[in-house]
Write an enzyme that holds these catalytic residues in place. Structure first.
Site, PDB file in Angstrom:
ATOM      1  N   MET A 144       0.478  13.273  -3.442  1.00  0.00           N
ATOM      2  CA  MET A 144       1.829  13.484  -3.948  1.00  0.00           C
ATOM      3  C   MET A 144       2.615  14.466  -3.085  1.00  0.00           C
ATOM      4  SD  MET A 144       1.845  11.312  -6.167  1.00  0.00           S
ATOM      5  CE  MET A 144       1.830  10.749  -7.837  1.00  0.00           C
ATOM      6  N   HIS A 158       1.053   2.378  -4.538  1.00  0.00           N
ATOM      7  CA  HIS A 158       2.131   2.830  -5.429  1.00  0.00           C
ATOM      8  C   HIS A 158       2.050   2.038  -6.735  1.00  0.00           C
ATOM      9  CE1 HIS A 158       5.940   4.612  -6.532  1.00  0.00           C
ATOM     10  NE2 HIS A 158       6.356   3.410  -6.900  1.00  0.00           N
TER      11      HIS A 158
HETATM   12  C1  GAR Z   1      -2.242   6.058  -8.775  1.00  0.00           C
HETATM   13  O1  GAR Z   1      -1.874   5.298  -9.888  1.00  0.00           O
HETATM   14  C2  GAR Z   1      -1.301   5.816  -7.616  1.00  0.00           C
HETATM   15  O2  GAR Z   1      -0.757   4.527  -7.619  1.00  0.00           O
HETATM   16  C3  GAR Z   1      -0.240   6.844  -7.896  1.00  0.00           C
HETATM   17  O3  GAR Z   1      -0.929   7.972  -8.352  1.00  0.00           O
HETATM   18  C4  GAR Z   1      -2.106   7.558  -9.036  1.00  0.00           C
HETATM   19  C5  GAR Z   1      -3.264   8.360  -8.481  1.00  0.00           C
HETATM   20  O4  GAR Z   1      -4.394   8.204  -9.263  1.00  0.00           O
HETATM   21  N1  GAR Z   1       0.520   7.121  -6.716  1.00  0.00           N
HETATM   22  C6  GAR Z   1       1.819   7.408  -6.739  1.00  0.00           C
HETATM   23  O5  GAR Z   1       2.478   7.487  -7.765  1.00  0.00           O
HETATM   24  C7  GAR Z   1       2.431   7.615  -5.374  1.00  0.00           C
HETATM   25  N2  GAR Z   1       3.866   7.671  -5.463  1.00  0.00           N
HETATM   26  P1  GAR Z   1      -5.829   8.652  -8.733  1.00  0.00           P
HETATM   27  O6  GAR Z   1      -5.701  10.079  -8.193  1.00  0.00           O
HETATM   28  O7  GAR Z   1      -6.696   8.619  -9.950  1.00  0.00           O
HETATM   29  O8  GAR Z   1      -6.262   7.689  -7.662  1.00  0.00           O
END
Ligand code: GAR
Length: 203
Positions: A93, A112
């Protein structure tokens, strides 16, 4: 097929990282997760990486660097030294500098939780839910300087249900993410692709 060394960058839970590690272990995804970098000291993803035996796991503290470029240079240095071919963002992030994006040009991928180009940014799932779309999903894409704006490698669709909450919809999207991300990495390595403008053409 030889395994490709990858670096995974994370900020949070690390469930996508876990899915990639699992797929690699099961022989479903020809990657060697050689480096994991987090910009958050308390990211559960760091423990997932360590428990899985990833050899280089780093918390790189943004506060130790004077600006975004200096931070990204430090990360690029770690990734280069480990000889990684791909940089895989998994819930990372932090916006990447143009230095970093150009350094690893067309070698950075991101997942995403929305069907791009709709619902970019940090609140992709809640924005889609509030908008009232009937299908949501996830997108794996190359990373360009425009946030969530790079060429699309793959997408998966999930229905939005009447009684969905942010949590239930995100959970259903994540289930697809855990399949789509390793599959897409597999395809990138085994098949490869060319580009026609923004279009990814799988070989
Ligand atoms: C995921 O759902 C990914 O798609 C999202 O954060 C989450 C991370 O989960 N990414 C974004 O929103 C990027 N803009 P995780 O840490 O459990 O893999």
């Amino acid at each position: 097929m030889a395994h490709h060394a990858i670096a995974v960058m994370v900020s949070g839970r690390g469930t996508n990282l876990a899915a990639i590690l699992e797929a690699a272990k099961n022989g479903e995804c020809p990657v060697d997760v050689r480096v994991v970098i987090s910009n958050k000291i308390d990211a559960p993803a760091l423990r997932i990486a360590r428990d899985a035996g990833v050899s280089s796991v780093f918390f790189v503290n943004p506060k130790d660097y004077k600006d975004r470029i200096a931070y990204d240079k430090a990360c690029a240095d770690i990734i280069e030294k480990a000889d990684c071919q791909w940089v895989v963002l998994a819930g990372y992030m932090r916006i990447l500098s143009s230095f970093f994006v150009n350094y690893f040009f067309n070698r950075i991928v991101n997942i995403h939780p929305a069907l791009l180009p709709a619902f970019t940014g940090v609140d992709g799932v809640s924005d889609a839910l509030a908008y009232g779309v009937k299908v949501a999903g996830c997108t794996v894409h190359l990373v360009s300087e425009e946030v969530d704006g790079g060429a699309i490698l793959s997408q998966a669709v999930v229905p939005v249900l009447n009684d969905d909450s942010l949590e239930s919809l995100h959970q259903r999207i994540q289930k697809e993410e855990y399949k789509l991300y390793p599959q897409t990495l597999h395809r990138m390595i085994e098949q490869g692709f060319s580009m026609d403008g923004r279009r990814i053409i799988w070989r």
